[in-house]
Each structure stands twice: as structure tokens, then as C-alpha cells.
Design an enzyme around this catalytic site. Structure first.
Site, short mmCIF file in Angstrom:
data_model
loop_
_atom_site.label_atom_id
_atom_site.label_comp_id
_atom_site.label_asym_id
_atom_site.label_seq_id
_atom_site.Cartn_x
_atom_site.Cartn_y
_atom_site.Cartn_z
N LYS A 183 -9.40 -16.11 -6.50
CA LYS A 183 -10.43 -15.30 -5.61
C LYS A 183 -9.90 -14.02 -5.75
CE LYS A 183 -10.73 -13.83 -1.42
NZ LYS A 183 -11.50 -12.68 -1.78
N GLU A 258 3.30 -11.87 -2.98
CA GLU A 258 3.83 -10.56 -3.40
C GLU A 258 3.07 -9.81 -2.15
OE1 GLU A 258 5.78 -10.03 -5.56
OE2 GLU A 258 5.93 -11.86 -6.43
N CYS A 291 1.35 -0.45 -4.43
CA CYS A 291 2.34 -1.35 -3.42
C CYS A 291 3.65 -0.70 -3.63
CB CYS A 291 2.16 -2.69 -3.70
SG CYS A 291 2.31 -3.21 -5.19
N GLU A 388 3.17 0.58 6.03
CA GLU A 388 2.56 0.98 4.77
C GLU A 388 0.91 1.53 4.99
OE1 GLU A 388 0.77 -2.50 2.47
OE2 GLU A 388 1.72 -1.54 0.65
#
Ligand code: NAD
Length: 488
Positions: A183, A258, A291, A388
């Protein structure tokens, strides 16, 4: 829902905006708009799957599993290598669609990002084939560790590197003998649609490789809670990771994640300052939507001014613009909602009194551009340091002693990556060990050996991908133990 669907043209390439289930296109009546970051225009009306499509895809993967597993690593490697070759033959098409959908720089996609997908498949097919079952004698028995394919696996990917990450995650699953339901993220769903067709062209039996389109909280949530799944693998934000982990836990299904990062980039006074400043300024290229980026610049006081002067000089050379142009070095943000999110972080930092050293506003280069921004926080506890942003925003802090640098580096909840610049081997080893992160690069950045473990600590991840670590995850490790002398 119908099984006959239309195709759309994106960047001159015909692509299906529908699901790929059991070797066929399946459309949902409900659709969502896919927006190109290049001009904020709608490029496709994509199938918006739900519980029914998720069930259909997992059923297809489950039916295909015994045949795929029975092929063994060498049998599967033939299909996977053919897929890798097809990716290489279709670099231009894939790069054009990924560029329109996600706005990664076209020249990077053409030169390395798409072909990295092919490398991912080859590397895992070869590694799975080379696996040697461990044999030994003990306690009057003969023992052997067997790697058994686990079953149908759900793979969920984020929008920031859709093709590369989808290949990185599905390659070990397929090589290990799992069937896959992929997905991709709703903001960049199209390159995975081409990947499904290339898998079919490579001869993958129906149901081995399925793609579901739609929103995470809808089709994604139905997928990861499906009772027939044997593995769930996720890359994305810690927030979604928590929810998916709970769904996997309910079915007692192994789960890897992750997740986000807020990496330090530490520059010591003995470093090659020019190289450090160039790398630091180069991190804005995908509008900072990476990331692994070292978004917290942590620089030794004695060289801070010199570093900053070089950093600004390298940043002055960057060009915000159309990501199809060779001259462009910084691409736009993915989506209007994400631009607002980035803007919100900077506005709150401004309101809290942190110093905006550079940028701090939207750019006129296009509808989804934000200027490369550098912020000097007044406190390490600031949201802009601790959370973040996933945009073109770096923070700048200084330290005097090594321990202080390590303390700053380890002061967030994240632990994905770190970057050190130093010419001292002793320091590289000492500080490298102390920085809490799944990978620490010294005097380099983003170099990836595909056999090395990859993952995050703390809220950046659970489990490891990469090489045999990923192949083990997609396998059941079984011990066969035979009484010596009892068989002949
Ligand atoms: P996200 O978590 O919002 O979405 C990621 C994927 O999960 C999407 O496909 C989404 O549809 C799906 N999803 C969301 N909620 C779900 C649910 N409840 N059930 C099932 N699926 C669900 O992340 P994003 O905004 O697409 O990506 C950005 C994030 O990804 C950042 O935090 C970034 O750091 C992280 N990321 C991490 C890595 C890594 O390797 N560690 C790599 C790239 C991106």
C-alpha cells in the site's frame, strides 16, 4: 467496484490509478485526487480502497503463497531478476511519473533512484539464493536451521521516496518467499502502480504482488488488521507506526517499522569544514523530506562562524525551481497540507523567540516551495529541535566539549541516523558508538551497503531491514533436529 478500469496519462506516461489484485486491475467507485507538487494540479483520480479491497488483496496473496513459496529461492530469483531488468528498461517512464507525482529531482531519479529499485531486487534475490542453512551436531542429534517463507505480507510505504522504498521493502519479502500486498502513500501512489505491471510482465504469478490504493486510515487500517497476514512491514511516521503496531499485535503478527528521524549532524573543529558545510547545505534538495537527514546542525564553537560562512555560501548556490530542469537543485514540497505543516513549525518557532537565521517564509519559485530555512533555537527543548519537521528546515546549535555534542545528539526521542565530521579516528569511533542511532555516517552521508542492518532506535523504529536481517524477518526460522543414527 469494477474490474475494468481506465488509464490516465501522467507526464506523457500511461498509468493505471487503480488497485492491482490477483493479477488484475480493480477499481473502486470512490476516488481521491492525486496532486502534483510541481504545479499543485490534479494529475489522477485514484481508486480509494476500503475493507473490501483489502480483503480481496490479502485473499489473493494468501492463495498465491503456497506456489510462490514452493519455488524456493533460486526459482523466485529468476522472476525477481526479470523484474529488476524491466525496471532498468523503464527508468525513463518511472522517473517521469515519480517526478510528476512526488517532485523528486528528475535528474536524480534518472541517474540513481529508479535503478536503486532494480538493485534492491537483485541484491535480495542473490542473497536469498546464497543462504546456507546452518548444520551442526550436538547432544546426539543432527541440527539444521531452515528458513521457511512466512506467508502473505503487508508492506506500507510513505510518500517521500515511493518507488525506492517500495522496492526496498517488497524485494526481501518476495525473495524470502512471501507474497505481498503493497500500500503506497496516498500523496504519491502512481509509480507503484507501474511496478505492479512490471512484476506481471516479469511473469510473477497472479496474487504474488498486489497493490492497494487509498488512505492509510481506511484501506491501510483494514489491510494491517487482516487475520490472514503473516507479516506487517511499515515505513512512515511514528504516529501511524503505533497504530499499525497495535493492529499487528492483535493478530500476533511480527511487525517492523522504519519511522521518523531528527538526526544530528555534528561538526568537530578538526573536521574538513568545507565538506561538512557542503553536505549540510545539500540536505535541502528534496525540500528536506528525507528521514535520514541530519537536520540538527551541532557545530563546535571554535569553528561555528567559519562553518556558517561556508554553509551560507553553498546554500546561495542552490536553485529552487522546476524539478524537471537540470539546473534545479531544490524541489517543492509534496502537498499543500504539508507546506502548511512546515510553515506551522517555523511560525511557532518564531513566536517562541528562536532566531530565524535564514529563510522562514514561502518562496515564489512555485506554489509549494518553502525557502531553505535555518533556525538558531534559544533552548534545546524547543519544538523545532525536538520534533521532525520533514521539510527544508535545519536548526543550528553549538557546543564546546565532545560530551556536550553527544548529549545534544541524544536529546530527542528519535534515533534513526547521525552524521559526524571529524578527522580523528578515535573520535569517530568514540562518538559514533555513543550516538543513539541505527546508522552513523562519518565524513559521508546516505551511502548504503544493502547488506548492512538498517533501522531506528526509540521512536525511529522497531526491527531491522537490510540484507539477511530483512530476509530473516520475512521467514520463519525452524530447527530440524534428527536423532543421530536413526535415519539412513
Ligand atoms: P505516514 O505515517 O502518514 O504514512 C505512511 C504510510 O502509512 C502511508 O501509506 C499511509 O497511508 C499509511 N498509514 C497511515 N496510517 C495508517 C494506518 N492507521 N493503518 C495503515 N496504514 C496507515 O507517513 P508519511 O507522511 O507518508 O511519511 C513521512 C514519514 O515517514 C516521516 O516521519 C519520515 O521520517 C518517515 N520515513 C521514514 C523512513 C525510514 O526509513 N525510517 C523513510 C522514509 C520516511
Amino acid at each position: 467496484m469494477s474490474s475494468v478500469t481506465g488509464r490516465v496519462e501522467v507526464a506523457g506516461v500511461e498509468v493505471s490509478p487503480d488497485h492491482f489484485i490477483g493479477g488484475e486491475r480493480v477499481a473502486s467507485q470512490s476516488r481521491f485526487e492525486d496532486v502534483s507538487p510541481i504545479d499543485a494540479g490534479v494529475i489522477a483520480e485514484v481508486s480509494r480502497g476500503g475493507e473490501r479491497e483489502a480483503d480481496q488483496a490479502v485473499q489473493a496473496a494468501n492463495e498465491a503463497f503456497p506456489g510462490w513459496a514452493a519455488l524456493g529461492p533460486a526459482g523466485r530469483a529468476g522472476y525477481i531478476h526479470r523484474l529488476a531488468d524491466l525496471i532498468d528498461e523503464n527508468v525513463e517512464r518511472l522517473a517521469a511519473v515519480e517526478n510528476a507525482d512526488m517532485a523528486m529531482l528528475l535528474r536524480s531519479l534518472r541517474a540513481r533512484v529508479i535503478s536503486r529499485g532494480a538493485k534492491n531486487f537483485r541484491s535480495y534475490a542473490d542473497l536469498a539464493t546464497a543462504y546456507e542453512e546452518r548444520d551442526w551436531h550436538s547432544l546426539g542429534t543432527w541440527n539444521r536451521v531452515q528458513r521457511m517463507p512466512a506467508g502473505p505480507a503487508a508492506v506500507i510505504t510513505p510518500w517521500n521516496a515511493p518507488f525506492m522504498l517500495s522496492t526496498w521493502k517488497t524485494a526481501p519479502a518476495l525473495a524470502a518467499g512471501c507474497t505481498v500486498v503493497l500500500k503506497p502513500a496516498e500523496w504519491s501512489p502512481l509509480s507503484c502502480s507501474i511496478l505492479a505491471e512490471l512484476a506481471a510482465e516479469a511473469g510473477f504469478p497472479p496474487g504474488v504482488f498486489n497493490v492497494l490504493q487509498g488512505y492509510g486510515e481506511e484501506v491501510g487500517a483494514s489491510l494491517v488488521s487482516h487475520p490472514l497476514l503473516k507479516r506487517v512491514s511499515f515505513t512512515g511516521s511514528p504516529e501511524a507506526g503505533r497504530q499499525i503496531g497495535v493492529a499487528a499485535a492483535r493478530n500476533l503478527v511480527p511487525f517492523t517499522a522504519e519511522m521518523g528521524g531528527k538526526g544530528p549532524l555534528i561538526v568537530f573543529e578538526d573536521a574538513d569544514l568545507d565538506a561538512a558545510a557542503r553536505k549540510a547545505a545539500g540536505q535541502y534538495d528534496d525540500s528536506g523530506q528525507v528521514c535520514l537527514a541530519g537536520t540538527r546542525l551541532i557545530v563546535q564553537e571554535s569553528v561555528a562562524d567559519e562553518f556558517l560562512e561556508k554553509f551560507h555560501r553553498y546554500l546561495d548556490e542552490q536553485v529552487l525551481g522546476d524539478p524537471r530542469e537540470d539546473s534545479t537543485t531544490i524541489s517543492p514540497l509534496i502537498h499543500p497540507e504539508h507546506l502548511q505543516r512546515v510553515e506551522g513549525f517555523v511560525e511557532r518557532a518564531r513566536a517562541e523567540g528562536h532566531r530565524i537565521v535564514r529563510g522562514g517564509r514561502r518562496s515564489e519559485a512555485g506554489p509549494l516551495f518553502y525557502e531553505p530555512t535555518l533556525i538558531e533555537p534559544t533552548s534545546n527543548d524547543a519544538e523545532i529541535v525536538q520534533s521532525e519537521v520533514f521539510g527544508p528546515v535545519l536548526t543550528f546549535q553549538t557546543f564546546s566539549e565532545e560530551e556536550e555534542a553527544v548529549a545534544l545528539a541524544n536529546s530527542t526521542e528519535y534515533g534513526l541516523s547521525g552524521v559526524l565530521y571529524t578527522t580523528s579516528l578515535g573520535r569517530a569511533d568514540r562518538v559514533g558508538r555513543q550516538v543513539r542511532a541505527g546508522i552513523v555516517w562519518v565524513n559521508t552521508f546516505l551511502v548504503r551497503d544493502l547488506t548492512a542492518p538498517f533501522g531506528g532506535m526509540d521512536i525511529s523504529g522497531i526491527g531491522r531491514e537490510g540484507g539477511d536481517y530483512a530476509l530473516d524477518f520475512y521467514s520463519e526460522l525452524k530447527t530440524l533436529q534428527i536423532l543421530e543414527g536413526s535415519v539412513g
